[in-house]
Scaffold this active site. Structure first.
Site, PDB file in Angstrom:
ATOM      1  N   ASP A 106      -1.377  -0.909  14.823  1.00  0.00           N
ATOM      2  CA  ASP A 106      -0.893  -0.382  16.095  1.00  0.00           C
ATOM      3  C   ASP A 106       0.490   0.268  15.959  1.00  0.00           C
ATOM      4  OD1 ASP A 106      -1.185   0.087  18.769  1.00  0.00           O
ATOM      5  OD2 ASP A 106      -0.601  -1.909  19.425  1.00  0.00           O
ATOM      6  N   GLY A 245      14.640  -2.746  25.465  1.00  0.00           N
ATOM      7  CA  GLY A 245      14.271  -1.355  25.230  1.00  0.00           C
ATOM      8  C   GLY A 245      15.508  -0.486  25.160  1.00  0.00           C
ATOM      9  N   THR A 247      18.696   1.945  26.099  1.00  0.00           N
ATOM     10  CA  THR A 247      19.803   1.834  27.063  1.00  0.00           C
ATOM     11  C   THR A 247      19.491   2.659  28.306  1.00  0.00           C
ATOM     12  OG1 THR A 247      21.337   1.401  25.269  1.00  0.00           O
ATOM     13  CG2 THR A 247      22.306   2.187  27.322  1.00  0.00           C
ATOM     14  N   THR A 249      16.505   3.401  29.701  1.00  0.00           N
ATOM     15  CA  THR A 249      15.561   2.711  30.593  1.00  0.00           C
ATOM     16  C   THR A 249      16.224   1.473  31.207  1.00  0.00           C
ATOM     17  OG1 THR A 249      13.796   3.429  29.114  1.00  0.00           O
ATOM     18  CG2 THR A 249      13.215   1.800  30.759  1.00  0.00           C
ATOM     19  N   GLU A 267      18.371  -6.314  26.948  1.00  0.00           N
ATOM     20  CA  GLU A 267      18.587  -6.240  25.487  1.00  0.00           C
ATOM     21  C   GLU A 267      18.350  -4.788  25.114  1.00  0.00           C
ATOM     22  OE1 GLU A 267      19.528  -8.770  23.763  1.00  0.00           O
ATOM     23  OE2 GLU A 267      19.081 -10.421  25.108  1.00  0.00           O
ATOM     24  N   CYS A 301      16.539  -2.755  16.664  1.00  0.00           N
ATOM     25  CA  CYS A 301      17.672  -2.587  17.580  1.00  0.00           C
ATOM     26  C   CYS A 301      18.976  -2.975  16.893  1.00  0.00           C
ATOM     27  CB  CYS A 301      17.459  -3.441  18.815  1.00  0.00           C
ATOM     28  SG  CYS A 301      16.988  -5.112  18.401  1.00  0.00           S
ATOM     29  N   GLU A 400      21.806   6.138  18.216  1.00  0.00           N
ATOM     30  CA  GLU A 400      20.766   5.308  17.609  1.00  0.00           C
ATOM     31  C   GLU A 400      19.589   6.199  17.208  1.00  0.00           C
ATOM     32  OE1 GLU A 400      18.518   2.748  20.292  1.00  0.00           O
ATOM     33  OE2 GLU A 400      18.685   1.144  18.822  1.00  0.00           O
TER      34      GLU A 400
HETATM   35  P1  NAD Z   1      11.909   2.259  26.041  1.00  0.00           P
HETATM   36  O1  NAD Z   1      13.104   2.011  26.874  1.00  0.00           O
HETATM   37  O2  NAD Z   1      11.365   3.629  25.966  1.00  0.00           O
HETATM   38  O3  NAD Z   1      10.688   1.354  26.541  1.00  0.00           O
HETATM   39  C1  NAD Z   1      10.786  -0.053  26.624  1.00  0.00           C
HETATM   40  C2  NAD Z   1       9.811  -0.540  27.668  1.00  0.00           C
HETATM   41  O4  NAD Z   1      10.224  -0.042  28.940  1.00  0.00           O
HETATM   42  C3  NAD Z   1       8.379  -0.068  27.464  1.00  0.00           C
HETATM   43  O5  NAD Z   1       7.492  -1.091  27.844  1.00  0.00           O
HETATM   44  C4  NAD Z   1       8.278   1.106  28.429  1.00  0.00           C
HETATM   45  O6  NAD Z   1       6.963   1.384  28.851  1.00  0.00           O
HETATM   46  C5  NAD Z   1       9.129   0.607  29.574  1.00  0.00           C
HETATM   47  N1  NAD Z   1       9.659   1.661  30.437  1.00  0.00           N
HETATM   48  C6  NAD Z   1       9.926   2.951  30.130  1.00  0.00           C
HETATM   49  N2  NAD Z   1      10.402   3.606  31.210  1.00  0.00           N
HETATM   50  C7  NAD Z   1      10.456   2.707  32.213  1.00  0.00           C
HETATM   51  C8  NAD Z   1      10.893   2.757  33.559  1.00  0.00           C
HETATM   52  N3  NAD Z   1      11.344   3.887  34.109  1.00  0.00           N
HETATM   53  N4  NAD Z   1      10.830   1.635  34.307  1.00  0.00           N
HETATM   54  C9  NAD Z   1      10.392   0.475  33.764  1.00  0.00           C
HETATM   55  N5  NAD Z   1       9.960   0.354  32.494  1.00  0.00           N
HETATM   56  C10 NAD Z   1       9.993   1.459  31.723  1.00  0.00           C
HETATM   57  O7  NAD Z   1      12.241   1.679  24.608  1.00  0.00           O
HETATM   58  P2  NAD Z   1      11.303   1.722  23.315  1.00  0.00           P
HETATM   59  O8  NAD Z   1      11.301   3.123  22.826  1.00  0.00           O
HETATM   60  O9  NAD Z   1      10.006   1.043  23.590  1.00  0.00           O
HETATM   61  O10 NAD Z   1      12.099   0.775  22.316  1.00  0.00           O
HETATM   62  C11 NAD Z   1      13.135   1.228  21.541  1.00  0.00           C
HETATM   63  C12 NAD Z   1      14.451   0.818  22.127  1.00  0.00           C
HETATM   64  O11 NAD Z   1      14.453  -0.594  22.324  1.00  0.00           O
HETATM   65  C13 NAD Z   1      15.606   1.086  21.196  1.00  0.00           C
HETATM   66  O12 NAD Z   1      16.680   1.631  21.911  1.00  0.00           O
HETATM   67  C14 NAD Z   1      15.977  -0.289  20.662  1.00  0.00           C
HETATM   68  O13 NAD Z   1      17.309  -0.418  20.261  1.00  0.00           O
HETATM   69  C15 NAD Z   1      15.657  -1.149  21.825  1.00  0.00           C
HETATM   70  N6  NAD Z   1      15.422  -2.534  21.390  1.00  0.00           N
HETATM   71  C16 NAD Z   1      16.389  -3.461  21.652  1.00  0.00           C
HETATM   72  C17 NAD Z   1      16.224  -4.778  21.225  1.00  0.00           C
HETATM   73  C18 NAD Z   1      17.290  -5.818  21.486  1.00  0.00           C
HETATM   74  O14 NAD Z   1      17.018  -6.994  21.298  1.00  0.00           O
HETATM   75  N7  NAD Z   1      18.480  -5.462  21.911  1.00  0.00           N
HETATM   76  C19 NAD Z   1      15.057  -5.144  20.543  1.00  0.00           C
HETATM   77  C20 NAD Z   1      14.100  -4.170  20.292  1.00  0.00           C
HETATM   78  C21 NAD Z   1      14.289  -2.860  20.732  1.00  0.00           C
END
Ligand code: NAD
Length: 510
Positions: A106, A245, A247, A249, A267, A301, A400
């Site tokens: 996946d 996710g 910053t 979002t 986070e 992250c 990042e």
């Molecule tokens: P992302 O913000 O694109 O998505 C994260 C989640 O949020 C997904 O489930 C997505 O569908 C959801 N989402 C997107 N838009 C949304 C909205 N408008 N409202 C509500 N939910 C929404 O992030 P990504 O690309 O999946 O992950 C990568 C990012 O995550 C990187 O910036 C990474 O640094 C961060 N991350 C942080 C940690 C930590 O512990 N600090 C751990 C893992 C990843």
């Protein structure tokens, strides 16, 4: 471990949304393809939820939380909930290799890492089972008061219905960091994994159904962020949002939550520094630098993606780093021994290559990687990339990338190293390598970060707190702090004197 690549092809199970203990198609019938990033082929599909499904899930969670006055879950003993968590851990362990293979298919992470993830998932459920049991021991803890006429006790209660929104880099592990403590605390959960990698989270739902957690206590809504995540975060009946996710979002979730004064924990992203001093053992330090930037295909992250080398060792260090990085085994992530797989998606692949070309255009030197290796004709593979001569104003130093790209700069003094390390809006992690323990202590204290690694990079344990400062978010996951995220603290204060309070003169004396 068997070599997954040589075994029969793994089939991605066809699943629906998991709401109120049942599998149900999304109300609008949408589906999202599952793409294997190593082959670029569609290998399955997941449901695409919308606000209608979110409403159903929240309704089910609220009903389950309140059902039977909470006796069967939210007000049950921690010991009772702990039994379910241990049963989940056992099932994850039983299916470890299969779950790991699904994860690899996946999101593209090397199978050895995916197996590691599944072991961590099981360990995390076990750990929070223990904390759920301990919760029973600390209920009604007394608080010392300055007045003898009163007694106060503390009751820790589950926050309620919680929305857990997670990313794709550790699909099941990031979900577990939230699901395990939330269930341990007695909350009712709605998990919204990333649309780019939801397969193992749906398998977690299947495990949860098997172990018999009451219907509605755990729900999974798969779908795109704006269609499913946003209505979930904004829902009036969701009592808390825990988000991992980007910053960007995170900020929008916080804005939505602010409108109804809902608590959030965030986070977010990072651009963490690794500082290497000239007394370090070069071979050991080079390996940590590589691991800190390239494992999980660099999509971490807390990746130490900014390397700061003391000037007098830079040349020797970089030669070794470039040669070793170029030798990393990259290819089919299902193959045992693979150490670098594809990044998660085409858009991520394109974004990473753009970051590399911009870095070169701005004057950085490409020492290795920078493209898909020649022996791989398909798949979102980016070779382990090291860029030197990076200056603090360059995009590659500031933003990042979330891919296997390490930006390198140099420093002369400890003070300069700390200044460069802290010159970032992010503050998730930081690392220092030196044989001088006093210096490591000084630098650890000086780093603006929630996590500091000394003479290593990345080791993570479910017993220790995880989270950042500055724009990397707030709140802590894991450890006892992770459980507190899902508990609300209630004070019970009793008046124990037999005397009247006596503030207002008695009516008889008027
Ligand atoms: P992302 O913000 O694109 O998505 C994260 C989640 O949020 C997904 O489930 C997505 O569908 C959801 N989402 C997107 N838009 C949304 C909205 N408008 N409202 C509500 N939910 C929404 O992030 P990504 O690309 O999946 O992950 C990568 C990012 O995550 C990187 O910036 C990474 O640094 C961060 N991350 C942080 C940690 C930590 O512990 N600090 C751990 C893992 C990843």
């Amino acid at each position: 471990m068997a070599d997954a690549a040589a075994a029969a092809p793994i089939v991605v199970p066809q699943r629906q949304l998991f709401i109120d203990g049942n599998w149900r198609p999304p109300r609008k019938g949408a589906h999202i393809p599952v793409i294997n990033p190593a082959t670029e082929q569609i290998i399955g599909e997941i449901p695409g939820a919308t606000s209608e499904d979110v409403n159903d899930a929240v309704k089910a969670a609220k009903k389950a939380f309140l059902h039977n006055k909470g006796q069967h879950w939210s007000r049950a003993t921690g010991e009772a909930r702990g039994k379910y968590l241990r049963a989940i851990a056992d099932k994850v362990t039983e299916r470890k290799l299969w779950l790991a293979e699904l994860e690899t298919l996946d999101c593209g992470k090397p199978i050895d890492e995916a197996v590691w993830d599944m072991e961590d998932v099981a360990a995390c459920f076990e750990y929070y089972a223990g904390l759920a049991e301990k919760l029973d021991e600390i209920q009604y803890a007394p608080v010392e008061l300055p007045l003898q006429n009163y007694k106060s006790n503390i009751l820790k209660e589950p926050i309620g219905v919680v929305a857990l929104i997670t990313p794709w880099n550790y699909p099941l592990l990031m979900a577990t960091w939230k699901v395990a403590p939330a269930l341990a605390a007695g909350c009712a959960v709605i998990l919204k994994p990333s649309e780019l990698a939801s397969v193992t989270c749906l398998e977690l739902a299947s495990i949860i159904q098997e172990v018999g957690i009451p219907p509605g206590i755990f729900n999974v809504i798969t779908g795109f962020g704006p269609a499913a995540g946003a209505p979930l975060a904004a829902h009036e009946d969701v009592d808390k949002v825990a988000f991992t996710g980007s910053t960007k979002t995170g900020r929008s979730i916080m804005e939505m939550a602010a409108r109804i004064t809902k608590p959030v924990s965030l986070e977010l992203g990072g651009k963490s520094p690794l500082i290497v001093f000239d007394d370090a053992d070069i071979d050991t330090a080079v390996e940590w630098a590589m691991f800190g930037a390239f494992w999980t295909n660099g999509q971490i992250c807390a990746a130490t993606s900014r390397l700061l080398l003391q000037e007098n060792i830079a040349e020797k260090f970089l030669k070794k780093l470039a040669d070793w990085s170029a030798s990393i085994k990259i290819g089919n992530p299902l193959e045992k021994g693979c150490r670098l797989g594809p990044v998660v998606s085409e858009s991520q692949y394109t974004k990473i290559l753009k970051y590399i070309s911009t870095a070169q255009a701005e004057g950085a030197s490409l020492l290795c990687g920078g493209k898909r290796p020649d022996h791989l004709k398909k798949g979102y593979f980016v070779g382990a990339t090291v860029l030197s001569d990076v200056k603090p104003w360059m995009q590659i130093w500031k933003e990042e990338v979330f891919g296997p790209v390490l930006a390198v700069s140099t420093f002369k003094t400890e003070e300069e190293a700390l200044h460069l390390a802290n010159d970032s809006p992010y503050g998730l992690a930081g690392a220092v390598i030196s044989k001088d323990a006093d210096r490591c202590k000084r630098v650890s204290e000086g780093l603006q970060a929630g996590i500091v690694w000394i003479n290593c990079s990345q080791p993570t344990f479910c017993q220790t707190p995880w989270g950042g400062v500055k724009r990397s978010g707030f709140g802590r996951e894991l450890g006892e702090w992770g459980l507190e995220n899902y508990l609300s603290v209630k004070q019970l204060t009793r008046y124990i004197s037999n005397e009247p309070f006596g503030w207002y003169p008695p009516i008889s004396k008027l």
